[in-house]
Write an enzyme that holds these catalytic residues in place. Sequence first.
Site, short mmCIF file in Angstrom:
data_model
loop_
_atom_site.label_atom_id
_atom_site.label_comp_id
_atom_site.label_asym_id
_atom_site.label_seq_id
_atom_site.Cartn_x
_atom_site.Cartn_y
_atom_site.Cartn_z
CE LYS A 97 46.50 23.47 16.96
NZ LYS A 97 46.50 23.26 15.63
CG HIS A 98 44.41 19.16 23.98
ND1 HIS A 98 44.09 18.11 24.86
CD2 HIS A 98 45.54 19.04 24.61
CE1 HIS A 98 45.06 17.39 25.91
NE2 HIS A 98 46.00 17.77 25.72
N PRO A 99 42.53 20.29 19.98
CG PRO A 99 40.81 18.54 19.98
CD PRO A 99 41.99 18.51 20.65
#
Length: 263
Positions: A97-99
């Site tokens: 997951k990326h922000p």
Amino acid sequence: MRIKMSQLRPLLKSHRILMTVPGMKDFEDTGSTYNPDAWVSYEEDLALDPYTTFWGTSGTALPRMGAFSYTHSKLNKAISVGRFTSIAKGLSVMGAKHPLEWASTSPVFYNQRLLMQTYCADRGVELGTTKYSYTPGKITIGNDVWIGEKVTLGHGVSIGDGAVIASNSVITKDVAPFTVVGGLPAKKIRDRFDAQTTEALKASQWWRYAPEDLTPLQVSDPAAFAEQVLERAAAGTLQPLETQPLTARHIAEHMESLQSASN
């Protein structure tokens, strides 16, 4: 945690875990098609039932998987699988997951490993960093699930008992028991059975029982099959199948015995 295939094979035989290819005719050959020095990974919470099958090279990672399930895919450590489940080739789990909520999703701002360390050394600079962490959710695949080829699973999803996942689907949310889903992202295509039959199959939990008790029943007629399981369970003529899964403790004890034998 990991073990070499040559060290693992005695455990595969004793725990009745089949690593096979088309044409293998003797269970004693389980794991023999792998390089003896190939590493097989596993987690501390390993629980791999007897009578599970790994096709091709999918056995280089040992999962939590129930009896009579098989896989053509190497299973991600986040995945646990129930009994009687069929997994085709190409099963994968979505990447990290990326922000998304930040101004930038780039790891330059939070995951400064070798590349960015090299950049800093080359330019004689230091970078600021913002903490970003998340724990990928566990993925649960139920009993009697059929997963087609090249399916992608999202972190934390649960696939209910009896569900069918069409090939090339992307699963982004939980899949209800006894439904057929497919697409990108996957959506419900239809129910496998009428509501009454579905509820009877859920209630029967037939996968808890031994194949010798199940195979004489009318599996081609789901409603009759569920009724027969419920009646026989109530009469006490069906007994749950108890299994002893292969665990990390078994592997540790096995490795200790090999070490002692070599001293």
